[in-house]
Scaffold this motif. Structure first.
Motif, PDB file in Angstrom:
ATOM      1  N   ASN A 104     -57.218  48.954 -37.858  1.00 32.93           N
ATOM      2  CA  ASN A 104     -56.005  48.353 -37.226  1.00 32.93           C
ATOM      3  C   ASN A 104     -55.530  48.969 -36.260  1.00 32.93           C
ATOM      4  O   ASN A 104     -54.118  49.155 -35.975  1.00 32.93           O
ATOM      5  CB  ASN A 104     -55.050  48.215 -38.408  1.00 32.93           C
ATOM      6  N   PHE A 105     -56.175  49.450 -35.508  1.00 28.83           N
ATOM      7  CA  PHE A 105     -55.624  50.387 -34.254  1.00 28.83           C
ATOM      8  C   PHE A 105     -54.619  49.593 -33.225  1.00 28.83           C
ATOM      9  O   PHE A 105     -53.811  50.039 -32.835  1.00 28.83           O
ATOM     10  CB  PHE A 105     -56.942  50.768 -33.389  1.00 28.83           C
ATOM     11  N   SER A 106     -54.874  48.254 -33.113  1.00 29.81           N
ATOM     12  CA  SER A 106     -53.996  47.333 -32.335  1.00 29.81           C
ATOM     13  C   SER A 106     -52.501  47.249 -32.619  1.00 29.81           C
ATOM     14  O   SER A 106     -51.673  47.472 -32.058  1.00 29.81           O
ATOM     15  CB  SER A 106     -54.518  46.105 -32.012  1.00 29.81           C
ATOM     16  N   THR A 107     -52.374  47.046 -34.072  1.00 32.66           N
ATOM     17  CA  THR A 107     -51.144  47.179 -34.772  1.00 32.66           C
ATOM     18  C   THR A 107     -50.593  48.519 -34.681  1.00 32.66           C
ATOM     19  O   THR A 107     -49.315  48.739 -34.444  1.00 32.66           O
ATOM     20  CB  THR A 107     -51.125  46.624 -36.285  1.00 32.66           C
ATOM     21  N   LYS A 108     -51.373  49.604 -35.063  1.00 29.82           N
ATOM     22  CA  LYS A 108     -50.785  50.739 -35.063  1.00 29.82           C
ATOM     23  C   LYS A 108     -50.346  51.223 -33.568  1.00 29.82           C
ATOM     24  O   LYS A 108     -49.328  52.003 -33.439  1.00 29.82           O
ATOM     25  CB  LYS A 108     -51.795  51.992 -35.586  1.00 29.82           C
ATOM     26  N   SER A 109     -51.017  50.927 -32.678  1.00 33.72           N
ATOM     27  CA  SER A 109     -50.655  51.051 -31.230  1.00 33.72           C
ATOM     28  C   SER A 109     -49.072  50.485 -30.870  1.00 33.72           C
ATOM     29  O   SER A 109     -48.309  51.299 -30.319  1.00 33.72           O
ATOM     30  CB  SER A 109     -51.805  50.599 -30.163  1.00 33.72           C
ATOM     31  N   ASN A 110     -48.994  49.317 -31.249  1.00 31.16           N
ATOM     32  CA  ASN A 110     -47.496  48.804 -31.374  1.00 31.16           C
ATOM     33  C   ASN A 110     -46.379  49.604 -31.874  1.00 31.16           C
ATOM     34  O   ASN A 110     -45.546  49.691 -31.390  1.00 31.16           O
ATOM     35  CB  ASN A 110     -47.652  47.181 -31.681  1.00 31.16           C
ATOM     36  N   TRP A 111     -46.941  50.177 -33.160  1.00 30.03           N
ATOM     37  CA  TRP A 111     -45.921  50.839 -33.907  1.00 30.03           C
ATOM     38  C   TRP A 111     -45.599  52.200 -33.406  1.00 30.03           C
ATOM     39  O   TRP A 111     -44.372  52.377 -33.188  1.00 30.03           O
ATOM     40  CB  TRP A 111     -46.734  51.149 -35.327  1.00 30.03           C
ATOM     41  N   ILE A 112     -46.867  52.821 -32.888  1.00 28.05           N
ATOM     42  CA  ILE A 112     -46.405  54.001 -32.066  1.00 28.05           C
ATOM     43  C   ILE A 112     -45.805  53.938 -30.939  1.00 28.05           C
ATOM     44  O   ILE A 112     -44.562  54.636 -30.607  1.00 28.05           O
ATOM     45  CB  ILE A 112     -47.849  54.764 -31.791  1.00 28.05           C
ATOM     46  N   ILE A 113     -46.083  52.972 -29.870  1.00 27.72           N
ATOM     47  CA  ILE A 113     -45.285  52.714 -28.805  1.00 27.72           C
ATOM     48  C   ILE A 113     -43.788  52.399 -29.165  1.00 27.72           C
ATOM     49  O   ILE A 113     -42.827  52.687 -28.178  1.00 27.72           O
ATOM     50  CB  ILE A 113     -45.697  51.937 -27.787  1.00 27.72           C
ATOM     51  N   GLY A 114     -43.696  51.681 -30.127  1.00 33.01           N
ATOM     52  CA  GLY A 114     -42.183  51.074 -30.434  1.00 33.01           C
ATOM     53  C   GLY A 114     -41.518  52.398 -30.873  1.00 33.01           C
ATOM     54  O   GLY A 114     -40.421  52.285 -30.524  1.00 33.01           O
ATOM     55  N   ILE A 115     -42.059  53.136 -31.648  1.00 32.57           N
ATOM     56  CA  ILE A 115     -41.246  54.034 -32.155  1.00 32.57           C
ATOM     57  C   ILE A 115     -40.948  55.168 -30.975  1.00 32.57           C
ATOM     58  O   ILE A 115     -39.814  55.859 -31.018  1.00 32.57           O
ATOM     59  CB  ILE A 115     -42.083  55.065 -33.275  1.00 32.57           C
ATOM     60  N   ALA A 116     -41.896  55.420 -30.063  1.00 32.65           N
ATOM     61  CA  ALA A 116     -41.633  56.502 -28.770  1.00 32.65           C
ATOM     62  C   ALA A 116     -40.449  55.754 -27.762  1.00 32.65           C
ATOM     63  O   ALA A 116     -39.661  56.499 -27.748  1.00 32.65           O
ATOM     64  CB  ALA A 116     -42.849  56.422 -28.157  1.00 32.65           C
TER      65      ALA A 116
END
Length: 213
Positions: free
Chosen positions: A84-96
């Motif tokens: 689920n790397f695409s979803t996790k990418s969204n999470w990480i950038i969102g948190i940043a």
């Protein structure tokens, strides 16, 4: 012979807590930022897999500031082997984009779980690893599988429900270590099949072991 019916929790679980006391989580990290990233990436994936890809990720993106001006797709080459790397990418950038700086990473459960991509399990891991007073009990997939064997809960699938039941019956003073201790037990001894019951430090109070003999 059922832990669920006992009230002397600290004494019953003491051998387990002593066996795994202060052992670091299997995820590799050197600071709170790296821990948070690793925990987010590890959801529904193995710690071993995450440890393989994070060194390159940390080198390219050493802090939250380095993530604030990029798009989720920019992370794909670094984490595309993660589930689920695409979803996790969204999470990480969102948190940043929300936190902007490492110093703004929350140090309490409510603020952590307010960040999309960090649930109670992840937040509890972060708090435990940072030696922050526990506000819950780590309930990962290993704990979810192992806990019913001991009769500590009748719930066998929902991690949040299991955590609430454990918090209701276990004294707060052991919250910080008991979840991770059960997790290590599940990883090393109380395996899904062919568990090493004779090696378990609390097998005398285990319903599964009792029924198997």
């Amino acid at each position: 012979m059922n832990l669920f019916e006992e009230d002397n929790w600290i004494e019953k679980l003491k051998p387990l807590l002593e066996k795994y006391k202060d052992r670091k989580h299997p995820l590799d990290y050197e600071n709170l930022y790296q821990l948070m990233i690793a925990v987010i990436l590890s959801a529904q994936d193995s710690d071993a897999n995450i440890n393989k890809i994070t060194p390159t990720f940390y080198k390219e993106f050493p802090n939250l500031e380095s993530l604030t001006d990029i798009e989720p797709e920019d992370l794909y080459p670094y984490i595309n082997k993660v589930r689920n790397f695409s979803t996790k990418s969204n999470w990480i950038i969102g948190i940043a984009k929300i936190l902007k700086n490492n110093k703004n990473i929350p140090a309490n459960l409510n603020d952590l779980i307010a960040l999309k991509g960090i649930g109670r399990k992840s937040a509890n891991v972060i708090l435990r690893e940072m030696n922050i007073p526990s506000q819950g009990i780590i309930t990962d997939l290993h704990v979810i599988r192992v806990i019913p064997r001991f009769g500590l809960t009748k719930e066998s699938e929902d991690g949040n429900k299991i955590e609430k039941q454990l918090m209701a019956i276990l004294p707060h003073e052991i919250w910080g270590e008991v979840g991770m201790a059960f997790s290590f037990l599940g990883r090393e001894i109380c395996r899904p099949t062919n568990p090493k019951c004779t090696e378990c430090p609390i097998n005398k109070d285990c319903l599964f072991h009792f029924k198997s003999n």
